[in-house]
Write a protein that holds these residues in place. Structure first.
Motif, mmCIF file in Angstrom:
data_model
loop_
_atom_site.group_PDB
_atom_site.id
_atom_site.type_symbol
_atom_site.label_atom_id
_atom_site.label_comp_id
_atom_site.label_asym_id
_atom_site.label_seq_id
_atom_site.Cartn_x
_atom_site.Cartn_y
_atom_site.Cartn_z
ATOM 1 N N MET A 1 6.091 4.561 -46.909
ATOM 2 C CA MET A 1 6.553 3.203 -47.117
ATOM 3 C C MET A 1 6.525 2.904 -48.621
ATOM 4 O O MET A 1 5.619 3.325 -49.323
ATOM 5 N N ILE A 2 7.525 2.159 -49.069
ATOM 6 C CA ILE A 2 7.579 1.794 -50.479
ATOM 7 C C ILE A 2 6.749 0.525 -50.719
ATOM 8 O O ILE A 2 6.454 -0.232 -49.792
ATOM 9 N N LYS A 3 6.383 0.304 -51.961
ATOM 10 C CA LYS A 3 5.722 -0.940 -52.366
ATOM 11 C C LYS A 3 6.542 -1.524 -53.506
ATOM 12 O O LYS A 3 6.780 -0.859 -54.513
ATOM 13 N N PHE A 4 6.993 -2.764 -53.318
ATOM 14 C CA PHE A 4 7.797 -3.422 -54.342
ATOM 15 C C PHE A 4 6.949 -3.708 -55.571
ATOM 16 O O PHE A 4 5.823 -4.162 -55.475
ATOM 17 N N SER A 5 7.541 -3.479 -56.731
ATOM 18 C CA SER A 5 6.858 -3.803 -57.983
ATOM 19 C C SER A 5 6.914 -5.309 -58.204
ATOM 20 O O SER A 5 7.759 -6.021 -57.636
ATOM 21 N N ASP A 6 6.033 -5.795 -59.053
ATOM 22 C CA ASP A 6 6.046 -7.222 -59.392
ATOM 23 C C ASP A 6 7.363 -7.598 -60.069
ATOM 24 O O ASP A 6 7.895 -8.684 -59.846
ATOM 25 N N GLU A 7 7.911 -6.688 -60.888
ATOM 26 C CA GLU A 7 9.189 -6.954 -61.550
ATOM 27 C C GLU A 7 10.310 -7.113 -60.518
ATOM 28 O O GLU A 7 11.132 -8.032 -60.625
ATOM 29 N N PHE A 8 10.336 -6.243 -59.508
ATOM 30 C CA PHE A 8 11.356 -6.334 -58.463
ATOM 31 C C PHE A 8 11.240 -7.670 -57.723
ATOM 32 O O PHE A 8 12.243 -8.361 -57.512
ATOM 33 N N LYS A 9 10.038 -8.052 -57.350
ATOM 34 C CA LYS A 9 9.835 -9.313 -56.633
ATOM 35 C C LYS A 9 10.255 -10.501 -57.495
ATOM 36 O O LYS A 9 10.878 -11.443 -56.997
ATOM 37 N N GLN A 10 9.956 -10.433 -58.782
ATOM 38 C CA GLN A 10 10.342 -11.517 -59.689
ATOM 39 C C GLN A 10 11.857 -11.604 -59.828
ATOM 40 O O GLN A 10 12.432 -12.686 -59.845
ATOM 41 N N ARG A 11 12.531 -10.461 -59.921
ATOM 42 C CA ARG A 11 13.995 -10.462 -60.035
ATOM 43 C C ARG A 11 14.651 -11.074 -58.803
ATOM 44 O O ARG A 11 15.625 -11.815 -58.914
ATOM 45 N N LEU A 12 14.137 -10.766 -57.610
ATOM 46 C CA LEU A 12 14.671 -11.396 -56.402
ATOM 47 C C LEU A 12 14.439 -12.895 -56.434
ATOM 48 O O LEU A 12 15.314 -13.679 -56.079
ATOM 49 N N ALA A 13 13.254 -13.295 -56.858
ATOM 50 C CA ALA A 13 12.899 -14.719 -56.869
ATOM 51 C C ALA A 13 13.765 -15.518 -57.836
ATOM 52 O O ALA A 13 14.015 -16.707 -57.615
ATOM 53 N N THR A 14 14.247 -14.886 -58.902
ATOM 54 C CA THR A 14 15.025 -15.604 -59.917
ATOM 55 C C THR A 14 16.495 -15.186 -59.948
ATOM 56 O O THR A 14 17.199 -15.474 -60.905
ATOM 57 N N ALA A 15 16.949 -14.506 -58.905
ATOM 58 C CA ALA A 15 18.314 -13.970 -58.906
ATOM 59 C C ALA A 15 19.361 -15.042 -59.184
ATOM 60 O O ALA A 15 20.229 -14.858 -60.044
ATOM 61 N N LEU A 16 19.312 -16.156 -58.483
ATOM 62 C CA LEU A 16 20.331 -17.195 -58.709
ATOM 63 C C LEU A 16 20.230 -17.792 -60.102
ATOM 64 O O LEU A 16 21.248 -18.069 -60.736
ATOM 65 N N ASP A 17 19.015 -17.986 -60.594
ATOM 66 C CA ASP A 17 18.848 -18.482 -61.964
ATOM 67 C C ASP A 17 19.432 -17.505 -62.981
ATOM 68 O O ASP A 17 19.882 -17.904 -64.045
ATOM 69 N N ASP A 18 19.400 -16.219 -62.633
ATOM 70 C CA ASP A 18 19.953 -15.187 -63.511
ATOM 71 C C ASP A 18 21.448 -14.984 -63.302
ATOM 72 O O ASP A 18 22.054 -14.101 -63.903
ATOM 73 N N GLY A 19 22.059 -15.788 -62.412
ATOM 74 C CA GLY A 19 23.491 -15.697 -62.158
ATOM 75 C C GLY A 19 23.870 -14.567 -61.221
ATOM 76 O O GLY A 19 25.003 -14.092 -61.247
ATOM 77 N N VAL A 20 22.927 -14.118 -60.395
ATOM 78 C CA VAL A 20 23.169 -13.002 -59.485
ATOM 79 C C VAL A 20 22.951 -13.459 -58.046
ATOM 80 O O VAL A 20 21.933 -14.054 -57.726
ATOM 81 N N ALA A 21 23.917 -13.205 -57.199
ATOM 82 C CA ALA A 21 23.728 -13.431 -55.760
ATOM 83 C C ALA A 21 23.481 -12.069 -55.128
ATOM 84 O O ALA A 21 24.181 -11.105 -55.415
ATOM 85 N N VAL A 22 22.468 -11.988 -54.300
ATOM 86 C CA VAL A 22 22.153 -10.728 -53.633
ATOM 87 C C VAL A 22 23.111 -10.541 -52.462
ATOM 88 O O VAL A 22 23.397 -11.476 -51.720
ATOM 89 N N VAL A 23 23.613 -9.333 -52.291
ATOM 90 C CA VAL A 23 24.532 -9.014 -51.202
ATOM 91 C C VAL A 23 23.764 -8.265 -50.119
ATOM 92 O O VAL A 23 23.025 -7.325 -50.407
ATOM 93 N N ALA A 24 23.935 -8.707 -48.878
ATOM 94 C CA ALA A 24 23.362 -8.011 -47.726
ATOM 95 C C ALA A 24 24.508 -7.345 -46.969
ATOM 96 O O ALA A 24 25.539 -7.964 -46.720
ATOM 97 N N ALA A 25 24.325 -6.080 -46.628
ATOM 98 C CA ALA A 25 25.337 -5.335 -45.871
ATOM 99 C C ALA A 25 24.711 -4.869 -44.568
ATOM 100 O O ALA A 25 23.595 -4.362 -44.557
ATOM 101 N N TYR A 26 25.435 -5.072 -43.483
ATOM 102 C CA TYR A 26 24.915 -4.701 -42.173
ATOM 103 C C TYR A 26 26.073 -4.394 -41.232
ATOM 104 O O TYR A 26 27.224 -4.684 -41.536
ATOM 105 N N ILE A 27 25.745 -3.799 -40.103
ATOM 106 C CA ILE A 27 26.726 -3.509 -39.058
ATOM 107 C C ILE A 27 26.535 -4.540 -37.955
ATOM 108 O O ILE A 27 25.428 -4.705 -37.439
#
Length: 74
Positions: free
Chosen positions: A1-27
């Motif tokens: 199992m992976i463990k998210f870094s603090d930097e990764f968690k922070q980037r997700l938390a501030t994605a919209l402030d950074d002008g980035v929308a996260v894309v989810a892909a699924y079937i």
């Protein structure tokens, strides 16, 4: 199992402030691919990603039991 870094968690938390929308892909339940933009993706824990799905009866929610793997792009 992976463990998210603090930097990764922070980037997700501030994605919209950074002008980035996260894309989810699924079937979906019919076997068709979908990509959707989400502004609510966050690190739910050190190894889980959470997102707010506005409609609890959506295809994304409906397929989770059968096909729980989702890809995300930042």
């Amino acid at each position: 199992m992976i463990k998210f870094s603090d930097e990764f968690k922070q980037r997700l938390a501030t994605a919209l402030d950074d002008g980035v929308a996260v894309v989810a892909a699924y079937i979906d339940t019919a076997g068709e691919p979908h990509c959707s933009f989400y502004g609510s993706v966050n690190a739910y824990s050190d190894h889980e990603i959470g997102l707010w799905a506005r409609n609890p009866a959506s295809e994304l929610a409906a397929m989770l039991d059968a096909k729980p793997k989702i890809a995300f792009a930042y």
